[in-house]
Design a protein around this motif. Structure first.
Motif, PDB file in Angstrom:
ATOM      1  N   CYS A 178     -11.850   2.671  -4.984  1.00  0.00           N
ATOM      2  CA  CYS A 178     -12.238   1.310  -4.946  1.00  0.00           C
ATOM      3  C   CYS A 178     -13.435   0.911  -4.532  1.00  0.00           C
ATOM      4  N   LEU A 179     -13.641   1.517  -3.142  1.00  0.00           N
ATOM      5  CA  LEU A 179     -15.028   1.170  -2.701  1.00  0.00           C
ATOM      6  C   LEU A 179     -16.230   1.558  -3.764  1.00  0.00           C
ATOM      7  N   ARG A 180     -16.194   2.633  -4.134  1.00  0.00           N
ATOM      8  CA  ARG A 180     -17.207   3.254  -5.106  1.00  0.00           C
ATOM      9  C   ARG A 180     -17.277   2.241  -6.463  1.00  0.00           C
ATOM     10  N   ALA A 181     -16.269   1.787  -6.876  1.00  0.00           N
ATOM     11  CA  ALA A 181     -16.250   0.938  -8.126  1.00  0.00           C
ATOM     12  C   ALA A 181     -16.290  -0.295  -7.897  1.00  0.00           C
ATOM     13  N   GLY A 182     -16.588  -0.680  -6.479  1.00  0.00           N
ATOM     14  CA  GLY A 182     -16.769  -2.359  -6.161  1.00  0.00           C
ATOM     15  C   GLY A 182     -15.533  -3.102  -6.335  1.00  0.00           C
ATOM     16  N   VAL A 183     -14.519  -2.570  -6.298  1.00  0.00           N
ATOM     17  CA  VAL A 183     -13.221  -3.202  -6.578  1.00  0.00           C
ATOM     18  C   VAL A 183     -12.548  -3.472  -4.823  1.00  0.00           C
ATOM     19  N   PRO A 184     -11.890  -4.820  -4.616  1.00  0.00           N
ATOM     20  CA  PRO A 184     -11.604  -4.974  -3.442  1.00  0.00           C
ATOM     21  C   PRO A 184     -10.672  -3.844  -2.902  1.00  0.00           C
ATOM     22  N   VAL A 185     -10.819  -3.494  -1.732  1.00  0.00           N
ATOM     23  CA  VAL A 185      -9.726  -2.396  -1.079  1.00  0.00           C
ATOM     24  C   VAL A 185      -8.788  -3.288  -0.391  1.00  0.00           C
ATOM     25  N   ARG A 186      -7.819  -3.398  -1.270  1.00  0.00           N
ATOM     26  CA  ARG A 186      -6.511  -4.316  -0.628  1.00  0.00           C
ATOM     27  C   ARG A 186      -5.469  -3.275   0.039  1.00  0.00           C
ATOM     28  N   CYS A 187      -5.526  -2.980   1.245  1.00  0.00           N
ATOM     29  CA  CYS A 187      -4.697  -2.195   2.077  1.00  0.00           C
ATOM     30  C   CYS A 187      -3.844  -3.264   2.689  1.00  0.00           C
ATOM     31  N   ALA A 188      -2.495  -2.879   2.733  1.00  0.00           N
ATOM     32  CA  ALA A 188      -1.225  -3.797   3.581  1.00  0.00           C
ATOM     33  C   ALA A 188      -1.638  -3.447   4.957  1.00  0.00           C
ATOM     34  N   PRO A 189      -1.382  -4.277   6.095  1.00  0.00           N
ATOM     35  CA  PRO A 189      -1.432  -3.854   7.252  1.00  0.00           C
ATOM     36  C   PRO A 189      -0.865  -2.558   8.017  1.00  0.00           C
ATOM     37  N   PRO A 190      -1.274  -1.679   8.681  1.00  0.00           N
ATOM     38  CA  PRO A 190      -1.022  -0.523   8.856  1.00  0.00           C
ATOM     39  C   PRO A 190       0.446  -0.432   9.557  1.00  0.00           C
ATOM     40  N   GLU A 191       1.253  -1.582   9.963  1.00  0.00           N
ATOM     41  CA  GLU A 191       2.320  -1.853  10.359  1.00  0.00           C
ATOM     42  C   GLU A 191       3.448  -1.336   9.418  1.00  0.00           C
ATOM     43  N   LEU A 192       3.127  -1.631   8.200  1.00  0.00           N
ATOM     44  CA  LEU A 192       3.980  -1.074   7.044  1.00  0.00           C
ATOM     45  C   LEU A 192       3.965   0.337   6.883  1.00  0.00           C
ATOM     46  N   ARG A 193       5.451   0.734   7.046  1.00  0.00           N
ATOM     47  CA  ARG A 193       5.261   2.154   6.999  1.00  0.00           C
ATOM     48  C   ARG A 193       6.646   2.528   6.226  1.00  0.00           C
ATOM     49  N   PRO A 194       6.776   3.754   5.748  1.00  0.00           N
ATOM     50  CA  PRO A 194       7.866   4.392   5.112  1.00  0.00           C
ATOM     51  C   PRO A 194       9.275   4.593   5.949  1.00  0.00           C
ATOM     52  N   VAL A 195      10.093   3.968   5.237  1.00  0.00           N
ATOM     53  CA  VAL A 195      11.547   4.212   5.761  1.00  0.00           C
ATOM     54  C   VAL A 195      11.849   5.583   5.679  1.00  0.00           C
ATOM     55  N   VAL A 196      11.814   6.227   4.588  1.00  0.00           N
ATOM     56  CA  VAL A 196      12.110   7.455   4.149  1.00  0.00           C
ATOM     57  C   VAL A 196      11.152   8.401   4.378  1.00  0.00           C
ATOM     58  N   ALA A 197      11.097   9.418   5.253  1.00  0.00           N
ATOM     59  CA  ALA A 197       9.740  10.216   5.578  1.00  0.00           C
ATOM     60  C   ALA A 197       9.523  10.959   4.162  1.00  0.00           C
ATOM     61  N   GLY A 198       7.971  10.761   4.234  1.00  0.00           N
ATOM     62  CA  GLY A 198       7.352  11.497   3.081  1.00  0.00           C
ATOM     63  C   GLY A 198       7.456  10.590   1.784  1.00  0.00           C
ATOM     64  N   GLY A 199       7.798   9.384   1.977  1.00  0.00           N
ATOM     65  CA  GLY A 199       7.987   8.585   0.578  1.00  0.00           C
ATOM     66  C   GLY A 199       6.601   8.220   0.190  1.00  0.00           C
ATOM     67  N   ARG A 200       6.784   8.356  -1.237  1.00  0.00           N
ATOM     68  CA  ARG A 200       5.560   7.867  -2.012  1.00  0.00           C
ATOM     69  C   ARG A 200       6.216   6.707  -3.265  1.00  0.00           C
ATOM     70  N   LEU A 201       5.192   5.978  -3.523  1.00  0.00           N
ATOM     71  CA  LEU A 201       5.602   5.193  -4.756  1.00  0.00           C
ATOM     72  C   LEU A 201       4.465   4.790  -5.532  1.00  0.00           C
ATOM     73  N   ALA A 202       4.516   4.439  -6.928  1.00  0.00           N
ATOM     74  CA  ALA A 202       3.382   3.970  -7.501  1.00  0.00           C
ATOM     75  C   ALA A 202       3.987   3.193  -8.828  1.00  0.00           C
ATOM     76  N   GLY A 203       3.659   2.153  -9.143  1.00  0.00           N
ATOM     77  CA  GLY A 203       4.392   1.197  -9.941  1.00  0.00           C
ATOM     78  C   GLY A 203       3.818   0.009 -10.024  1.00  0.00           C
ATOM     79  N   ARG A 204       4.189  -0.802 -11.328  1.00  0.00           N
ATOM     80  CA  ARG A 204       3.579  -2.251 -11.377  1.00  0.00           C
ATOM     81  C   ARG A 204       4.133  -3.130 -10.391  1.00  0.00           C
ATOM     82  N   VAL A 205       3.613  -4.215  -9.859  1.00  0.00           N
ATOM     83  CA  VAL A 205       4.111  -4.808  -8.686  1.00  0.00           C
ATOM     84  C   VAL A 205       5.152  -5.829  -9.480  1.00  0.00           C
TER      85      VAL A 205
END
Length: 236
Positions: free
Chosen positions: A23-50
């Motif tokens: 994002c930084l390289r492409a000039g797209v805003p880096v929209r990170c959620a606050p770091p307090e937002l953490r996975p409930v399931v260890a190792g959790g990963r997701l990717a999908g439309r909002v």
């Protein structure tokens, strides 16, 4: 609009850190959620439309939005970051899983932690507490069209990406470009790591001595500018 099936496949070989750098390289805003937002399931990963939903005190809003969901969507719950109630429990998570959703991002608290972990669907939240809501507020006009997470407002024109480093939002119409860049950054970093392991320091790889000499000649020279010139990838 549905989640591109290539999205989770490609993200499986990346991290949110790679995409943030892209994002930084492409000039797209880096929209990170606050770091307090953490996975409930260890190792959790997701990717999908909002798939956005603004919680107002009742579970029916989640049932309504899940009813219109497409497989692979990510339920993004806006509970205003409240710390006085849990807004999502195991039944909502089970319902989301049964509908084929990729997971949940909860700007608020969850409960039923043990049961949610048993379900196994990736859930990211601010934490847990036993008590559910004791209120029922008026539904805002944007209840099913947008959600706020930290300082960012997201909708179905965005994708949610999440892993152990946190949650990142990116525009859906640029995610292919961002993944291309992220893969390039990942590959460069892997080559750099391999070279460190066989004895070539990162300082040598990035010409750090030359950077220091260049900065002496030009105090305005930044390390990021130097890295771009030598093809490094450790900062973007």
């Amino acid at each position: 609009m549905t989640t591109d099936p290539e999205l989770p496949r490609r993200f499986a070989e990346l991290t949110t850190a790679h995409v943030a750098d892209a994002c930084l390289r492409a000039g797209v805003p880096v929209r990170c959620a606050p770091p307090e937002l953490r996975p409930v399931v260890a190792g959790g990963r997701l990717a999908g439309r909002v798939l956005p939903a603004r919680h107002v005190g009742s579970v029916d809003i989640f049932l309504e939005v899940i009813d219109r969901a497409a497989p692979g969507d990510v339920l993004v719950v806006d509970n205003a970051g409240r710390g006085d109630e849990a807004c999502v429990g195991d039944l909502v998570v089970l319902e989301a899983q049964a509908a084929g959703l990729a997971g949940l991002v909860v700007w608020g608290l969850h409960r039923d932690t043990v049961d949610i972990r048993a379900v196994g669907l990736p859930v990211f939240s601010l934490g847990a507490m036993p008590a559910g809501p004791q209120r029922l507020d008026a539904r805002p006009a944007a209840a099913l069209t947008s959600a706020r997470v930290g300082q960012w407002t997201v909708d179905d024109g965005d994708v949610a990406l999440a892993d152990e480093d946190g949650v990142l939002f990116a525009p859906a119409d640029r995610v292919g470009e961002l993944f291309d860049l992220a893969e390039s950054i990942r590959d460069t970093e892997r080559r750099q790591a391999d070279r460190i392991r066989v004895g070539e320091s990162l300082r040598a790889q990035v010409g750090f001595e030359a950077y220091l000499a260049g900065r002496t000649r030009n105090p305005a020279l930044t390390f990021r500018e130097h890295l771009r010139a030598v093809g490094g990838a450790i900062e973007e």
